[in-house]
Design an enzyme around this catalytic site. Sequence first.
Site, PDB file in Angstrom:
ATOM      1  N   SER A   1       0.550  -0.942  -0.090  1.00 21.90           N
ATOM      2  CA  SER A   1       0.022   0.019  -0.134  1.00 21.90           C
ATOM      3  C   SER A   1       0.710   1.325   0.186  1.00 21.90           C
ATOM      4  O   SER A   1       0.372   2.408  -0.156  1.00 21.90           O
ATOM      5  CB  SER A   1      -1.080   0.111   1.310  1.00 21.90           C
TER       6      SER A   1
ATOM      7  N   LYS B   1       0.657   4.997   6.753  1.00 18.88           N
ATOM      8  CA  LYS B   1       0.192   5.749   5.745  1.00 18.88           C
ATOM      9  C   LYS B   1       0.783   7.047   5.523  1.00 18.88           C
ATOM     10  O   LYS B   1       1.354   7.307   6.682  1.00 18.88           O
ATOM     11  CB  LYS B   1      -1.643   6.069   5.719  1.00 18.88           C
TER      12      LYS B   1
END
Length: 282
Positions: free
Chosen positions: A88, A159
Amino acid sequence: MDTEGQLTERDRASRSSTEHEERSRSSHAPGDAAEETAAAPRPARRALGWLTGGGPWRRAGVVTALSAVLVLLVSGWVVQPFLIPSRSMENTLRPGDRVLVNKLAYRFGDDPRRGDVVVFDGTGSFLGEKPSGNPVTGVLRKAAAAVGLAAPAESDYIKRVVGVGGDRVTCCDKRGRIEVNGQPVNEHYLRPGDSPSRVPFDIVVPEGRLWVMGDHRSASRDSRDHLGAPGGGTVPVGQVIGRADWIAWPVGRWSRLERPETFARVPQPGVMHGAEPGGAHG
């Protein structure tokens, strides 16, 4: 002659008695008291002897145990290795990378900034509850994850911060770029071939929360996937574990994770208005 003999015997007996008294008094001299005081902490000496004695195997075991405790303390409070489990965050971070998470980055009044790569607990924002499991297995896995030997807990995410409290984050402008407070952001860190987002959104980030996205947008489950949840997909600042500052492994990828300059041009929140906190549109 007999008298002289008796006197001699008495003299010997007297001298013997005097020497005995002197030895008795000298046994209570201040110097000996200090020696008794110095020898007092016998349990500590016995413990030290147990730690240092017993041969090389015992000493190796003690050193290993103390080292493990030190590593766990450091990883729990200062810097923790974090194993990247998914794609990701490509190409910034790849599966199998170990990053060093600075747990002191936001402990002294500083808050996460746009562009920071953060590790956070997604419980309550990305997850409803922490997954349950075997307690013993959970403890062992947590210990291994603390030194970067195992994948992190399912509730931990990594993230990039795109919006902070008060920011209006929208997707996308005519050139397909995300805008923050009306300023287009050129995200050079995205995985080649990825668009900034295939999901349109328009949200004002509530105070004390963060809008976070992965760098591999087409393979990242991030704030966009939780737009309908409480908080509109944003993450509480209090759930942030730390900031990823370094790629420590593999050696060939050793580097510092810098904050992108593109966010330096973003104006302060409040420049643009119109979206309600937590709101979104398609």
